[in-house]
Design a protein around this motif. Structure first.
Motif, PDB file in Angstrom:
ATOM      1  N   GLY A  54       1.048  -1.209   0.028  1.00 22.48           N
ATOM      2  CA  GLY A  54       0.147  -0.025   0.081  1.00 22.48           C
ATOM      3  C   GLY A  54       0.900   1.076  -0.133  1.00 22.48           C
ATOM      4  O   GLY A  54       2.232   1.196  -0.618  1.00 22.48           O
ATOM      5  N   TRP A  55       0.284   2.412   0.742  1.00 23.73           N
ATOM      6  CA  TRP A  55       0.988   3.435   0.770  1.00 23.73           C
ATOM      7  C   TRP A  55       0.483   4.348   1.732  1.00 23.73           C
ATOM      8  O   TRP A  55      -0.463   4.012   2.457  1.00 23.73           O
ATOM      9  CB  TRP A  55       0.744   4.607  -0.708  1.00 23.73           C
ATOM     10  CG  TRP A  55      -0.610   4.605  -0.761  1.00 23.73           C
ATOM     11  CD1 TRP A  55      -1.452   5.580  -0.498  1.00 23.73           C
ATOM     12  CD2 TRP A  55      -1.588   3.802  -1.654  1.00 23.73           C
ATOM     13  NE1 TRP A  55      -2.632   5.577  -0.950  1.00 23.73           N
ATOM     14  CE2 TRP A  55      -2.705   4.607  -1.678  1.00 23.73           C
ATOM     15  CE3 TRP A  55      -1.275   2.521  -2.435  1.00 23.73           C
ATOM     16  CZ2 TRP A  55      -3.912   3.925  -2.453  1.00 23.73           C
ATOM     17  CZ3 TRP A  55      -2.390   2.228  -3.043  1.00 23.73           C
ATOM     18  CH2 TRP A  55      -3.805   2.695  -3.011  1.00 23.73           C
ATOM     19  N   LEU A  56       1.484   5.553   2.135  1.00 19.67           N
ATOM     20  CA  LEU A  56       1.071   6.420   2.993  1.00 19.67           C
ATOM     21  C   LEU A  56       0.788   7.797   2.611  1.00 19.67           C
ATOM     22  O   LEU A  56       1.759   8.146   1.859  1.00 19.67           O
ATOM     23  CB  LEU A  56       2.064   6.408   4.096  1.00 19.67           C
ATOM     24  CG  LEU A  56       2.581   5.146   4.966  1.00 19.67           C
ATOM     25  CD1 LEU A  56       4.002   5.147   5.534  1.00 19.67           C
ATOM     26  CD2 LEU A  56       1.650   5.092   6.322  1.00 19.67           C
ATOM     27  N   TYR A  57      -0.118   8.408   2.920  1.00 17.47           N
ATOM     28  CA  TYR A  57      -0.192   9.973   2.586  1.00 17.47           C
ATOM     29  C   TYR A  57       0.203  10.742   3.981  1.00 17.47           C
ATOM     30  O   TYR A  57      -0.374  10.952   4.876  1.00 17.47           O
ATOM     31  CB  TYR A  57      -1.429  10.303   2.115  1.00 17.47           C
ATOM     32  CG  TYR A  57      -1.690  11.789   1.953  1.00 17.47           C
ATOM     33  CD1 TYR A  57      -0.856  12.392   0.719  1.00 17.47           C
ATOM     34  CD2 TYR A  57      -2.628  12.635   2.612  1.00 17.47           C
ATOM     35  CE1 TYR A  57      -1.065  13.576   0.649  1.00 17.47           C
ATOM     36  CE2 TYR A  57      -2.506  14.025   2.308  1.00 17.47           C
ATOM     37  CZ  TYR A  57      -1.683  14.671   1.351  1.00 17.47           C
ATOM     38  OH  TYR A  57      -1.922  15.810   1.212  1.00 17.47           O
ATOM     39  N   VAL A  58       1.295  11.619   3.804  1.00 18.30           N
ATOM     40  CA  VAL A  58       1.857  12.342   5.068  1.00 18.30           C
ATOM     41  C   VAL A  58       1.219  13.899   4.511  1.00 18.30           C
ATOM     42  O   VAL A  58       1.147  14.276   3.317  1.00 18.30           O
ATOM     43  CB  VAL A  58       3.313  12.135   4.830  1.00 18.30           C
ATOM     44  CG1 VAL A  58       3.767  13.404   5.914  1.00 18.30           C
ATOM     45  CG2 VAL A  58       3.810  11.182   5.295  1.00 18.30           C
ATOM     46  N   SER A  59       0.942  14.408   5.619  1.00 13.79           N
ATOM     47  CA  SER A  59       0.305  15.847   5.670  1.00 13.79           C
ATOM     48  C   SER A  59       0.799  16.454   6.880  1.00 13.79           C
ATOM     49  O   SER A  59       0.691  16.179   8.257  1.00 13.79           O
ATOM     50  CB  SER A  59      -1.359  15.804   5.759  1.00 13.79           C
ATOM     51  OG  SER A  59      -1.845  16.944   5.994  1.00 13.79           O
TER      52      SER A  59
ATOM     53  N   PHE B  44      -2.590   3.240   3.772  1.00 12.12           N
ATOM     54  CA  PHE B  44      -3.773   2.694   2.950  1.00 12.12           C
ATOM     55  C   PHE B  44      -3.323   1.284   2.493  1.00 12.12           C
ATOM     56  O   PHE B  44      -1.827   1.176   2.468  1.00 12.12           O
ATOM     57  CB  PHE B  44      -4.063   3.485   1.495  1.00 12.12           C
ATOM     58  CG  PHE B  44      -4.390   4.801   1.761  1.00 12.12           C
ATOM     59  CD1 PHE B  44      -6.025   5.100   1.618  1.00 12.12           C
ATOM     60  CD2 PHE B  44      -3.621   5.887   2.219  1.00 12.12           C
ATOM     61  CE1 PHE B  44      -6.479   6.251   1.963  1.00 12.12           C
ATOM     62  CE2 PHE B  44      -4.250   7.085   2.529  1.00 12.12           C
ATOM     63  CZ  PHE B  44      -5.396   7.416   2.353  1.00 12.12           C
ATOM     64  N   ASP B  45      -4.072   0.182   2.370  1.00 10.16           N
ATOM     65  CA  ASP B  45      -3.576  -0.865   1.703  1.00 10.16           C
ATOM     66  C   ASP B  45      -3.586  -0.913   0.469  1.00 10.16           C
ATOM     67  O   ASP B  45      -4.002   0.153  -0.483  1.00 10.16           O
ATOM     68  CB  ASP B  45      -4.650  -2.018   2.478  1.00 10.16           C
ATOM     69  CG  ASP B  45      -5.934  -1.971   2.181  1.00 10.16           C
ATOM     70  OD1 ASP B  45      -6.273  -1.353   1.062  1.00 10.16           O
ATOM     71  OD2 ASP B  45      -6.723  -2.833   2.882  1.00 10.16           O
ATOM     72  N   ALA B  46      -3.537  -2.185  -0.326  1.00 11.56           N
ATOM     73  CA  ALA B  46      -3.473  -2.173  -1.811  1.00 11.56           C
ATOM     74  C   ALA B  46      -4.688  -1.954  -2.428  1.00 11.56           C
ATOM     75  O   ALA B  46      -4.864  -1.471  -3.603  1.00 11.56           O
ATOM     76  CB  ALA B  46      -2.936  -3.871  -2.169  1.00 11.56           C
ATOM     77  N   ASN B  47      -5.788  -2.115  -1.618  1.00 14.78           N
ATOM     78  CA  ASN B  47      -7.040  -1.712  -2.251  1.00 14.78           C
ATOM     79  C   ASN B  47      -7.768  -0.088  -2.116  1.00 14.78           C
ATOM     80  O   ASN B  47      -8.701  -0.056  -2.161  1.00 14.78           O
ATOM     81  CB  ASN B  47      -8.229  -2.719  -1.825  1.00 14.78           C
ATOM     82  CG  ASN B  47      -7.962  -4.130  -1.884  1.00 14.78           C
ATOM     83  OD1 ASN B  47      -7.551  -4.237  -3.242  1.00 14.78           O
ATOM     84  ND2 ASN B  47      -7.875  -4.924  -1.042  1.00 14.78           N
ATOM     85  N   ALA B  48      -6.808   0.480  -1.318  1.00 13.70           N
ATOM     86  CA  ALA B  48      -6.917   2.012  -1.059  1.00 13.70           C
ATOM     87  C   ALA B  48      -7.745   2.069   0.084  1.00 13.70           C
ATOM     88  O   ALA B  48      -8.384   3.088   0.207  1.00 13.70           O
ATOM     89  CB  ALA B  48      -7.526   2.554  -2.514  1.00 13.70           C
ATOM     90  N   ASP B  49      -7.929   0.944   0.783  1.00 17.07           N
ATOM     91  CA  ASP B  49      -8.857   1.057   2.162  1.00 17.07           C
ATOM     92  C   ASP B  49      -7.618   1.497   3.346  1.00 17.07           C
ATOM     93  O   ASP B  49      -6.603   1.386   3.360  1.00 17.07           O
ATOM     94  CB  ASP B  49      -9.296  -0.455   2.645  1.00 17.07           C
ATOM     95  CG  ASP B  49     -10.475  -0.803   1.597  1.00 17.07           C
ATOM     96  OD1 ASP B  49     -11.038  -0.062   1.070  1.00 17.07           O
ATOM     97  OD2 ASP B  49     -10.230  -2.237   1.619  1.00 17.07           O
ATOM     98  N   ILE B  50      -8.392   2.730   3.897  1.00 20.97           N
ATOM     99  CA  ILE B  50      -7.659   3.235   5.075  1.00 20.97           C
ATOM    100  C   ILE B  50      -7.416   2.180   6.264  1.00 20.97           C
ATOM    101  O   ILE B  50      -8.405   1.585   7.024  1.00 20.97           O
ATOM    102  CB  ILE B  50      -8.515   4.350   5.619  1.00 20.97           C
ATOM    103  CG1 ILE B  50      -8.307   5.311   4.623  1.00 20.97           C
ATOM    104  CG2 ILE B  50      -7.762   5.044   6.768  1.00 20.97           C
ATOM    105  CD1 ILE B  50      -9.479   6.403   5.045  1.00 20.97           C
ATOM    106  N   VAL B  51      -6.374   1.765   6.716  1.00 29.64           N
ATOM    107  CA  VAL B  51      -5.958   0.739   7.768  1.00 29.64           C
ATOM    108  C   VAL B  51      -5.254   1.302   8.893  1.00 29.64           C
ATOM    109  O   VAL B  51      -4.987   0.566   9.477  1.00 29.64           O
ATOM    110  CB  VAL B  51      -5.248  -0.378   6.989  1.00 29.64           C
ATOM    111  CG1 VAL B  51      -6.084  -1.165   5.996  1.00 29.64           C
ATOM    112  CG2 VAL B  51      -3.961   0.007   6.464  1.00 29.64           C
ATOM    113  N   GLY B  52      -4.630   2.527   8.644  1.00 28.16           N
ATOM    114  CA  GLY B  52      -4.346   3.275  10.005  1.00 28.16           C
ATOM    115  C   GLY B  52      -4.143   4.662   9.811  1.00 28.16           C
ATOM    116  O   GLY B  52      -4.013   5.234   8.813  1.00 28.16           O
ATOM    117  N   ALA B  53      -3.709   5.327  11.016  1.00 26.79           N
ATOM    118  CA  ALA B  53      -3.515   6.771  10.806  1.00 26.79           C
ATOM    119  C   ALA B  53      -2.613   7.033  12.040  1.00 26.79           C
ATOM    120  O   ALA B  53      -2.696   6.507  13.355  1.00 26.79           O
ATOM    121  CB  ALA B  53      -4.601   7.522  10.823  1.00 26.79           C
ATOM    122  N   HIS B  54      -1.538   8.107  11.948  1.00 27.11           N
ATOM    123  CA  HIS B  54      -0.705   8.012  13.227  1.00 27.11           C
ATOM    124  C   HIS B  54       0.159   9.475  13.060  1.00 27.11           C
ATOM    125  O   HIS B  54       0.026  10.179  11.991  1.00 27.11           O
ATOM    126  CB  HIS B  54       0.289   6.982  13.125  1.00 27.11           C
ATOM    127  CG  HIS B  54       1.266   6.950  11.998  1.00 27.11           C
ATOM    128  ND1 HIS B  54       0.592   5.937  11.090  1.00 27.11           N
ATOM    129  CD2 HIS B  54       2.171   7.169  11.511  1.00 27.11           C
ATOM    130  CE1 HIS B  54       1.612   6.047   9.913  1.00 27.11           C
ATOM    131  NE2 HIS B  54       2.611   6.645  10.295  1.00 27.11           N
TER     132      HIS B  54
END
Length: 386
Positions: A90-95, A110-120
């Motif tokens: 997947g990937w991380l979007y940093v802000s 985000f996982d490979a399906n673009a579902d949100i699986v975490g935030a920190h």
């Protein structure tokens, strides 16, 4: 007007340096002019109040003060500069968060399906974190937009305790950063009306702990050649970094910055320009100037954050204006790509593409209320050009 070399920017997500994309080049006339978008006209506003071309959809990823999906993490106020980093499949979007006190930066996973699986949280207890930049070794530079502000190097996967203050990169009113792996340098913009354009040359590429801060020197014209000069005191006290080198070129409010294939593009909000630096030949010129649009009303105003796509299009976010992300194509056309409605007291921030190039993230910093506590972060999906 002479033709310029508008190098195609294969920046997917945080930048070409982060994902190792292959680049090509094409030439076109400068500066860019008003014309039809390659994606066609904008449609009616969707349920999120966003006007998009046919085939594109939007969704809300996060809202300031609210839990991100089912993660339990509360999203920060005033979301600003951002980038995307690969994360396994997947990937991380940093802000960033452009508030004082507090500031800092967060990330959504985000996982490979673009579902949100975490935030920190990846950076805490800093001030007015505006823009920044992704480094090719996988870190995020979060920059403080205050007098004698700092640059912080952060781990996108966290924790916030892993963030490190990078003193050698200078203390000034930082805005954006972009890495150049060819010349092994990091470029930096300065958000003041008489600001400068800098480069930091690390002692060891891959480490920002030590190195030399330099400033761009050039004439007062909008095109020409440039050189670099070392800033004697990167700490900027008692003399500001921009005032230490005679002949340093002044730029009116440096904002977004993007590097690809021997070229750096950056925006200046005070005169609504997009500048282009040919780093291989040490020349500079204008890629866009709203006062030089000759065929109708200039579509791009309030230039701010900037990123690029695999097709070579630059995507420039507006601070104010009519809340658009406009693109500048390799065919020298400037046109709206999307428009956010009902949020005229806000600004668009943090545009960044996923590694696959089919999703674009960005934020409305102050949302519908015009308050920093009402920021909204979006994802746009669709048939982006490759």
């Amino acid at each position: 007007m002479k033709r310029r070399n508008f190098l195609r920017a294969a920046v997917i997500g945080a930048g070409v340096t982060a994902f190792g994309n292959t680049l090509s080049s094409s030439a076109l006339a400068a500066p860019a002019q008003n014309g039809p978008s390659p994606y066609g006209p904008l449609g009616a506003a969707d349920a999120n109040g966003i006007q998009l071309p046919a085939g594109f959809t939007s969704r809300v990823i996060a809202r300031s003060g609210k839990q991100v999906a089912s993660t339990g993490y509360i999203w920060h106020s005033a979301p600003d500069g951002g980038a995307v980093f690969p994360d396994g499949t997947g990937w991380l979007y940093v802000s960033n968060s452009e508030i004082t006190p507090g500031g800092g930066a967060s990330a959504v996973r985000f996982d490979a399906n673009a579902d949100i699986v975490g935030a920190h949280r990846i950076l805490s207890n800093t001030r007015q974190n505006c823009a920044g930049g992704a480094m090719p070794w996988g870190t995020w530079l979060s920059c403080e937009e205050i007098d004698r502000g700092f640059v912080y190097e952060c781990a996108p996967a966290g924790p916030d305790s892993a963030a490190v203050q990078r003193l050698a990169m200078g203390r000034f009113k930082h805005e954006a950063a972009a890495a150049d792996p060819v010349r092994k340098a990091v470029y930096l913009t300065e958000d003041v009306p008489d600001g400068c354009f800098y480069r930091f040359v690390p002692t060891t590429w891959g480490s920002l702990a030590a190195g030399t801060l330099q400033v761009l020197k050039a004439g007062t014209a909008t095109s020409g050649s440039f050189t670099w000069a070392t800033v004697p005191d990167p700490g900027g006290s008692p003399t500001a970094t921009r005032n230490q080198v005679s002949g340093a070129k002044r730029f009116n409010g440096g904002e977004g910055l993007h590097y690809a294939n021997d070229t750096a593009w950056f925006t200046t909000k005070g005169d609504n320009r997009v500048w282009q630096l040919d780093l291989a030949n040490n020349t500079y010129e204008l890629a866009y100037d709203d006062s030089l649009v000759t065929n109708g009303t200039a579509p791009l105003t309030g230039v701010d954050n900037v990123t690029g796509s695999a097709s070579g299009d630059l995507f420039v976010a507006e601070d104010g204006g009519n809340m658009e992300i406009c693109l500048i194509t390799p065919d020298d056309i400037v046109a709206p790509f999307l428009r956010v409605t009902g949020q005229s007291a806000s600004e668009i921030t943090g545009p960044a593409f996923t590694p696959a190039g089919n999703r674009l993230y960005f934020s409305s910093q102050r949302g519908t209320s015009g308050s920093s506590s009402d920021g909204i972060t979006y994802e746009v999906t669709g048939p982006f050009r490759s």
